[in-house]
Scaffold this motif. Structure first.
Motif, PDB file in Angstrom:
ATOM      1  N   PRO A   1       0.840  -1.207   0.000  1.00  0.00           N
ATOM      2  CA  PRO A   1       0.000   0.000   0.000  1.00  0.00           C
ATOM      3  C   PRO A   1       0.870   1.251   0.000  1.00  0.00           C
ATOM      4  CG  PRO A   1      -0.734  -1.562   1.662  1.00  0.00           C
ATOM      5  CD  PRO A   1       0.562  -2.077   1.123  1.00  0.00           C
ATOM      6  N   PRO A   2       0.350   2.356  -0.483  1.00  0.00           N
ATOM      7  CA  PRO A   2      -1.051   2.605  -0.817  1.00  0.00           C
ATOM      8  C   PRO A   2      -1.403   2.063  -2.209  1.00  0.00           C
ATOM      9  CG  PRO A   2       0.208   4.603  -1.174  1.00  0.00           C
ATOM     10  CD  PRO A   2       1.159   3.578  -0.606  1.00  0.00           C
ATOM     11  N   TYR A   3      -2.637   1.636  -2.346  1.00  0.00           N
ATOM     12  CA  TYR A   3      -3.132   1.105  -3.607  1.00  0.00           C
ATOM     13  C   TYR A   3      -3.865   2.200  -4.379  1.00  0.00           C
ATOM     14  CZ  TYR A   3      -2.147  -3.300  -1.300  1.00  0.00           C
ATOM     15  OH  TYR A   3      -1.524  -4.319  -0.649  1.00  0.00           O
ATOM     16  N   ALA A   4      -4.060   1.959  -5.662  1.00  0.00           N
ATOM     17  CA  ALA A   4      -4.825   2.894  -6.484  1.00  0.00           C
ATOM     18  C   ALA A   4      -6.243   3.017  -5.927  1.00  0.00           C
ATOM     19  CB  ALA A   4      -4.869   2.402  -7.922  1.00  0.00           C
ATOM     20  N   GLU A   5      -6.838   4.180  -6.075  1.00  0.00           N
ATOM     21  CA  GLU A   5      -8.202   4.399  -5.578  1.00  0.00           C
ATOM     22  C   GLU A   5      -9.263   3.845  -6.516  1.00  0.00           C
ATOM     23  OE1 GLU A   5      -9.024   8.335  -4.235  1.00  0.00           O
ATOM     24  OE2 GLU A   5      -7.099   8.497  -3.200  1.00  0.00           O
ATOM     25  N   THR A   6      -8.937   3.692  -7.784  1.00  0.00           N
ATOM     26  CA  THR A   6      -9.885   3.160  -8.759  1.00  0.00           C
ATOM     27  C   THR A   6      -9.160   2.168  -9.666  1.00  0.00           C
ATOM     28  OG1 THR A   6      -9.458   4.906 -10.359  1.00  0.00           O
ATOM     29  CG2 THR A   6     -11.260   5.283  -8.795  1.00  0.00           C
ATOM     30  N   ALA A   7      -9.933   1.347 -10.362  1.00  0.00           N
ATOM     31  CA  ALA A   7      -9.369   0.394 -11.312  1.00  0.00           C
ATOM     32  C   ALA A   7     -10.409   0.078 -12.370  1.00  0.00           C
ATOM     33  CB  ALA A   7      -8.944  -0.883 -10.594  1.00  0.00           C
ATOM     34  N   LYS A   8      -9.947  -0.171 -13.575  1.00  0.00           N
ATOM     35  CA  LYS A   8     -10.828  -0.604 -14.653  1.00  0.00           C
ATOM     36  C   LYS A   8     -10.816  -2.123 -14.699  1.00  0.00           C
ATOM     37  CE  LYS A   8     -10.233   3.414 -17.584  1.00  0.00           C
ATOM     38  NZ  LYS A   8      -9.867   3.912 -18.905  1.00  0.00           N
ATOM     39  N   ALA A   9     -11.905  -2.696 -15.161  1.00  0.00           N
ATOM     40  CA  ALA A   9     -11.982  -4.151 -15.285  1.00  0.00           C
ATOM     41  C   ALA A   9     -10.983  -4.628 -16.332  1.00  0.00           C
ATOM     42  CB  ALA A   9     -13.392  -4.578 -15.678  1.00  0.00           C
ATOM     43  N   PHE A  10     -10.331  -5.755 -16.029  1.00  0.00           N
ATOM     44  CA  PHE A  10      -9.442  -6.377 -17.004  1.00  0.00           C
ATOM     45  C   PHE A  10     -10.266  -6.927 -18.160  1.00  0.00           C
ATOM     46  CE2 PHE A  10      -6.427  -6.960 -13.435  1.00  0.00           C
ATOM     47  CZ  PHE A  10      -5.265  -6.505 -14.054  1.00  0.00           C
ATOM     48  N   PRO A  11      -9.681  -7.013 -19.347  1.00  0.00           N
ATOM     49  CA  PRO A  11     -10.376  -7.706 -20.437  1.00  0.00           C
ATOM     50  C   PRO A  11     -10.638  -9.160 -20.021  1.00  0.00           C
ATOM     51  CG  PRO A  11      -8.468  -6.504 -21.266  1.00  0.00           C
ATOM     52  CD  PRO A  11      -8.403  -6.461 -19.765  1.00  0.00           C
ATOM     53  N   THR A  12     -11.736  -9.702 -20.458  1.00  0.00           N
ATOM     54  CA  THR A  12     -12.143 -11.057 -20.060  1.00  0.00           C
ATOM     55  C   THR A  12     -11.028 -12.074 -20.241  1.00  0.00           C
ATOM     56  OG1 THR A  12     -14.423 -10.568 -20.605  1.00  0.00           O
ATOM     57  CG2 THR A  12     -13.843 -12.879 -20.477  1.00  0.00           C
ATOM     58  N   ASP A  13     -10.322 -12.042 -21.356  1.00  0.00           N
ATOM     59  CA  ASP A  13      -9.309 -13.061 -21.628  1.00  0.00           C
ATOM     60  C   ASP A  13      -8.101 -12.978 -20.701  1.00  0.00           C
ATOM     61  OD1 ASP A  13      -8.434 -10.681 -22.786  1.00  0.00           O
ATOM     62  OD2 ASP A  13      -7.463 -11.689 -24.465  1.00  0.00           O
ATOM     63  N   LYS A  14      -7.927 -11.882 -19.992  1.00  0.00           N
ATOM     64  CA  LYS A  14      -6.792 -11.753 -19.080  1.00  0.00           C
ATOM     65  C   LYS A  14      -6.967 -12.547 -17.792  1.00  0.00           C
ATOM     66  CE  LYS A  14      -4.208  -8.834 -21.326  1.00  0.00           C
ATOM     67  NZ  LYS A  14      -2.931  -9.215 -21.860  1.00  0.00           N
ATOM     68  N   CYS A  15      -8.188 -12.743 -17.342  1.00  0.00           N
ATOM     69  CA  CYS A  15      -8.425 -13.402 -16.054  1.00  0.00           C
ATOM     70  C   CYS A  15      -9.342 -14.609 -16.161  1.00  0.00           C
ATOM     71  CB  CYS A  15      -9.027 -12.426 -15.055  1.00  0.00           C
ATOM     72  SG  CYS A  15      -7.934 -11.072 -14.623  1.00  0.00           S
ATOM     73  N   ASN A  16     -10.386 -14.490 -16.939  1.00  0.00           N
ATOM     74  CA  ASN A  16     -11.430 -15.502 -16.891  1.00  0.00           C
ATOM     75  C   ASN A  16     -10.991 -16.873 -17.357  1.00  0.00           C
ATOM     76  OD1 ASN A  16     -14.046 -16.905 -18.144  1.00  0.00           O
ATOM     77  ND2 ASN A  16     -14.540 -15.701 -16.329  1.00  0.00           N
ATOM     78  N   ALA A  17     -10.084 -16.969 -18.309  1.00  0.00           N
ATOM     79  CA  ALA A  17      -9.677 -18.280 -18.814  1.00  0.00           C
ATOM     80  C   ALA A  17      -9.147 -19.166 -17.687  1.00  0.00           C
ATOM     81  CB  ALA A  17      -8.635 -18.134 -19.919  1.00  0.00           C
ATOM     82  N   CYS A  18      -8.298 -18.618 -16.829  1.00  0.00           N
ATOM     83  CA  CYS A  18      -7.777 -19.407 -15.695  1.00  0.00           C
ATOM     84  C   CYS A  18      -8.868 -19.737 -14.691  1.00  0.00           C
ATOM     85  CB  CYS A  18      -6.651 -18.660 -14.995  1.00  0.00           C
ATOM     86  SG  CYS A  18      -5.141 -18.577 -15.965  1.00  0.00           S
ATOM     87  N   HIS A  19      -9.726 -18.764 -14.409  1.00  0.00           N
ATOM     88  CA  HIS A  19     -10.807 -19.003 -13.452  1.00  0.00           C
ATOM     89  C   HIS A  19     -11.759 -20.076 -13.972  1.00  0.00           C
ATOM     90  CE1 HIS A  19     -10.283 -15.852 -10.335  1.00  0.00           C
ATOM     91  NE2 HIS A  19      -9.491 -15.355 -11.268  1.00  0.00           N
TER      92      HIS A  19
END
Length: 76
Positions: A35-53
């Motif tokens: 920390p400190p972490y960013a106060e906001t974040a945009k959603a990752f593109p689906t292919d960046k995270c969802n394939a592993c999940h």
């Protein structure tokens, strides 16, 4: 896996806001650092995270098999 804090990431399930995403999930990162972490974040593109999940999560795109706290909160 649980351990020391190394960043802050969120997975948000909202089937209305993220209706086009698999399972209604969106993934966010607020930083891979102390920390400190960013106060906001945009959603990752689906292919960046969802394939592993989708491939490795125990159920509903969640890696609950690695987190005793999540497993213990699940209704029996």
């Amino acid at each position: 896996f649980q351990g020391e804090f190394q960043g802050l990431e969120l997975a948000v399930k909202d089937t209305k806001r993220f209706a086009k995403e698999p399972g209604g999930w969106a993934y966010f990162s607020f930083g891979h650092k102390k920390p400190p972490y960013a106060e906001t974040a945009k959603a990752f593109p689906t292919d960046k995270c969802n394939a592993c999940h989708q491939a490795a999560a125990a159920e509903d795109f969640v890696f609950s098999q690695f987190y005793p706290v999540i497993r213990s909160a699940k209704p029996q």
